[in-house]
Design a protein around this motif. Structure first.
Motif, PDB file in Angstrom:
ATOM      1  N   HIS A 178       0.828  -1.050  -0.076  1.00 61.20           N
ATOM      2  CA  HIS A 178      -0.029  -0.148  -0.012  1.00 61.20           C
ATOM      3  C   HIS A 178       0.911   1.444   0.060  1.00 61.20           C
ATOM      4  CE1 HIS A 178      -3.279   2.665   1.161  1.00 61.20           C
ATOM      5  NE2 HIS A 178      -2.729   3.153   1.918  1.00 61.20           N
ATOM      6  N   HIS A 179       2.083   1.258   0.820  1.00 60.53           N
ATOM      7  CA  HIS A 179       2.782   2.418   0.809  1.00 60.53           C
ATOM      8  C   HIS A 179       3.415   2.645  -0.334  1.00 60.53           C
ATOM      9  CE1 HIS A 179       5.817   5.147   2.349  1.00 60.53           C
ATOM     10  NE2 HIS A 179       6.987   4.169   1.854  1.00 60.53           N
ATOM     11  N   HIS A 180       3.904   1.594  -1.274  1.00 57.78           N
ATOM     12  CA  HIS A 180       4.598   1.692  -2.576  1.00 57.78           C
ATOM     13  C   HIS A 180       3.668   2.151  -3.324  1.00 57.78           C
ATOM     14  CE1 HIS A 180       8.348   0.088  -1.259  1.00 57.78           C
ATOM     15  NE2 HIS A 180       7.854  -0.916  -1.095  1.00 57.78           N
ATOM     16  N   ARG A 181       2.316   1.987  -3.423  1.00 59.66           N
ATOM     17  CA  ARG A 181       1.259   2.353  -4.507  1.00 59.66           C
ATOM     18  C   ARG A 181       0.853   3.821  -4.150  1.00 59.66           C
ATOM     19  NH1 ARG A 181      -4.656  -0.664  -4.776  1.00 59.66           N
ATOM     20  NH2 ARG A 181      -5.193   0.487  -6.837  1.00 59.66           N
ATOM     21  N   GLN A 182       1.041   4.159  -2.914  1.00 61.90           N
ATOM     22  CA  GLN A 182       0.766   5.710  -2.573  1.00 61.90           C
ATOM     23  C   GLN A 182       1.688   6.520  -3.369  1.00 61.90           C
ATOM     24  OE1 GLN A 182      -2.785   5.444  -2.069  1.00 61.90           O
ATOM     25  NE2 GLN A 182      -2.295   7.261  -0.662  1.00 61.90           N
ATOM     26  N   LYS A 183       3.110   5.894  -3.046  1.00 61.29           N
ATOM     27  CA  LYS A 183       4.195   6.691  -3.244  1.00 61.29           C
ATOM     28  C   LYS A 183       4.186   6.792  -5.138  1.00 61.29           C
ATOM     29  CE  LYS A 183       9.169   6.897  -3.003  1.00 61.29           C
ATOM     30  NZ  LYS A 183      10.434   6.165  -2.180  1.00 61.29           N
ATOM     31  N   ALA A 184       3.764   5.703  -5.529  1.00 62.78           N
ATOM     32  CA  ALA A 184       3.720   5.743  -7.024  1.00 62.78           C
ATOM     33  C   ALA A 184       2.763   6.602  -7.529  1.00 62.78           C
ATOM     34  CB  ALA A 184       3.483   4.198  -7.647  1.00 62.78           C
ATOM     35  N   LYS A 185       1.667   6.759  -6.922  1.00 58.95           N
ATOM     36  CA  LYS A 185       0.488   7.653  -7.179  1.00 58.95           C
ATOM     37  C   LYS A 185       0.812   9.203  -7.120  1.00 58.95           C
ATOM     38  CE  LYS A 185      -4.653   8.529  -6.282  1.00 58.95           C
ATOM     39  NZ  LYS A 185      -5.506   7.981  -5.556  1.00 58.95           N
ATOM     40  N   GLN A 186       1.540   9.512  -5.984  1.00 61.49           N
ATOM     41  CA  GLN A 186       2.036  10.818  -5.858  1.00 61.49           C
ATOM     42  C   GLN A 186       3.192  11.057  -6.979  1.00 61.49           C
ATOM     43  OE1 GLN A 186       3.519  11.014  -1.978  1.00 61.49           O
ATOM     44  NE2 GLN A 186       1.574  10.797  -1.007  1.00 61.49           N
ATOM     45  N   MET A 187       4.106  10.209  -7.205  1.00 60.27           N
ATOM     46  CA  MET A 187       4.984  10.466  -8.505  1.00 60.27           C
ATOM     47  C   MET A 187       4.357  10.541  -9.571  1.00 60.27           C
ATOM     48  SD  MET A 187       8.074   8.266  -7.473  1.00 60.27           S
ATOM     49  CE  MET A 187       8.941   8.401  -8.760  1.00 60.27           C
ATOM     50  N   TRP A 188       3.210   9.792  -9.868  1.00 57.46           N
ATOM     51  CA  TRP A 188       2.630   9.953 -11.282  1.00 57.46           C
ATOM     52  C   TRP A 188       1.737  11.519 -11.291  1.00 57.46           C
ATOM     53  CZ3 TRP A 188      -2.730  10.888 -12.342  1.00 57.46           C
ATOM     54  CH2 TRP A 188      -3.240  10.399 -13.711  1.00 57.46           C
ATOM     55  N   LYS A 189       1.523  11.980 -10.147  1.00 62.04           N
ATOM     56  CA  LYS A 189       0.627  13.283 -10.221  1.00 62.04           C
ATOM     57  C   LYS A 189       1.654  14.369 -10.491  1.00 62.04           C
ATOM     58  CE  LYS A 189      -3.397  12.310  -7.223  1.00 62.04           C
ATOM     59  NZ  LYS A 189      -4.088  12.604  -5.860  1.00 62.04           N
ATOM     60  N   LYS A 190       2.997  14.075  -9.721  1.00 65.06           N
ATOM     61  CA  LYS A 190       3.841  15.105 -10.184  1.00 65.06           C
ATOM     62  C   LYS A 190       4.435  15.340 -11.511  1.00 65.06           C
ATOM     63  CE  LYS A 190       5.773  15.028  -5.341  1.00 65.06           C
ATOM     64  NZ  LYS A 190       6.961  14.742  -4.547  1.00 65.06           N
ATOM     65  N   HIS A 191       4.429  14.105 -12.015  1.00 68.19           N
ATOM     66  CA  HIS A 191       4.835  13.886 -13.642  1.00 68.19           C
ATOM     67  C   HIS A 191       3.780  14.475 -14.467  1.00 68.19           C
ATOM     68  CE1 HIS A 191       6.798  12.378 -17.151  1.00 68.19           C
ATOM     69  NE2 HIS A 191       5.519  11.838 -17.401  1.00 68.19           N
ATOM     70  N   VAL A 192       2.541  14.377 -13.995  1.00 67.23           N
ATOM     71  CA  VAL A 192       1.432  14.968 -14.761  1.00 67.23           C
ATOM     72  C   VAL A 192       1.439  16.608 -14.881  1.00 67.23           C
ATOM     73  CG1 VAL A 192      -0.959  15.372 -15.075  1.00 67.23           C
ATOM     74  CG2 VAL A 192      -0.091  13.207 -14.974  1.00 67.23           C
ATOM     75  N   TRP A 193       1.612  17.028 -13.774  1.00 66.03           N
ATOM     76  CA  TRP A 193       1.818  18.488 -13.603  1.00 66.03           C
ATOM     77  C   TRP A 193       2.993  19.034 -14.078  1.00 66.03           C
ATOM     78  CZ3 TRP A 193      -1.717  21.808 -12.504  1.00 66.03           C
ATOM     79  CH2 TRP A 193      -2.950  21.507 -11.585  1.00 66.03           C
ATOM     80  N   PHE A 194       4.045  18.295 -14.233  1.00 68.23           N
ATOM     81  CA  PHE A 194       5.242  18.817 -14.872  1.00 68.23           C
ATOM     82  C   PHE A 194       5.157  18.860 -16.436  1.00 68.23           C
ATOM     83  CE2 PHE A 194       9.051  17.801 -17.053  1.00 68.23           C
ATOM     84  CZ  PHE A 194       9.871  18.701 -16.704  1.00 68.23           C
ATOM     85  N   VAL A 195       4.503  17.959 -16.939  1.00 67.95           N
ATOM     86  CA  VAL A 195       3.994  17.718 -18.438  1.00 67.95           C
ATOM     87  C   VAL A 195       3.022  18.984 -18.680  1.00 67.95           C
ATOM     88  CG1 VAL A 195       3.056  16.454 -20.206  1.00 67.95           C
ATOM     89  CG2 VAL A 195       4.468  15.405 -18.359  1.00 67.95           C
TER      90      VAL A 195
END
Length: 264
Positions: free
Chosen positions: A220-237
């Motif tokens: 669960h912890h890794h999944r939440q971390k991956a979700k946060q990284m995905w959001k940051k990537h979307v905002w950056f794009v």
């Protein structure tokens, strides 16, 4: 073989919740029940998962298609490369059996035990493993090259001379390590870790639901971390695209000297 067989409490190959073959230390009765509860709660979406609690490391190596699970309960003192070698050795043995025509579509419990016993003996150096004959065509062809290997007793006899010197060295090493560990116990600091009682023996034991939650906490912890990284990537794009569009719009205004191109 592993350098210190006493650090291995249990290992097995499973398909789903069916244990195809297993090795259990005789010094830890009941370890099979603990291992079966772990197999029932194999963490999903992982190829490799390891969890250490109460000086025991519970390690899963899972095929990409979830067809087979290779599991081991080890002492935390065992080095990671050695534990990975152990699980990879089991995987290569199973792959050899499958390539040799072994059918494991609907396997029965311990159906590979006789064929995997020699592998377990190789891993632990022939210590406390009852070997049985492997009568597959591949094993017959291999054994025919050595006439002394014609029974389980002969197989053990052929292994032991090769491993005798190593076992003597291991016994001396284990004795020395035991002495050193006894002197260093008072100096060791306890590491903070999540307390999950996998034994479930009634002394502070937990329910099966709590055991499952404990195994899935890291997932669960890794999944939440991956979700946060995905959001940051979307905002950056998005921000990058906006900047590009703004620059192109500024160039267009400069070339057209405002909106004259539109008016023309």
């Amino acid at each position: 073989m592993i350098s210190n067989p006493s650090l291995l409490s249990y290992t097995c190959i499973a398909k789903g919740t069916v244990v195809l073959a297993e090795f259990a230390s005789k010094e830890e009765p009941g370890i099979e029940d603990v291992a079966f509860r772990c197999i029932e709660n194999t963490p999903p979406h992982h190829s490799l998962f390891s969890h250490t609690v109460r000086k025991k490391t519970y390690t899963f190596s899972i095929d990409d298609d979830d067809s087979f699970v290779y599991f081991a309960i080890l002492d935390e003192a065992m080095e990671k490369p050695e534990s990975l070698w152990l699980l990879n050795r089991l995987r290569s043995a199973v792959e050899d059996l499958v390539r040799g025509g072994e059918t494991l579509t609907n396997p029965s419990p311990r159906c590979l035990q006789a064929k995997m016993d020699p592998v377990f003996a190789e891993i632990v150096g022939g210590v406390d493993v009852d070997l049985e004959l492997d009568i597959s065509p591949r094993s017959v062809a291999r054994d025919s090259r050595n006439p002394s290997i014609d029974s389980s007793k002969g197989r053990r006899a052929s292994l032991m001379p090769l491993l005798g010197k190593q076992l003597k060295a291991l016994k001396k090493k284990n004795k020395r390590l035991h002495t050193e560990d006894s002197g260093d116990v008072g100096m060791m600091k306890e590491t903070s870790e999540k307390k999950v009682d996998l034994c479930g023996n009634g002394n502070g034991g937990v329910s099966r639901k709590e055991l499952r939650n404990g195994l899935l906490t890291d997932h669960h912890h890794h999944r939440q971390k991956a979700k946060q990284m995905w959001k940051k990537h979307v905002w950056f794009v998005l921000i990058f695209d906006f900047c590009i569009c703004a620059v192109l719009f500024g160039i267009w205004l400069w070339v057209c000297e405002g909106f004259q191109c539109v008016n023309g």
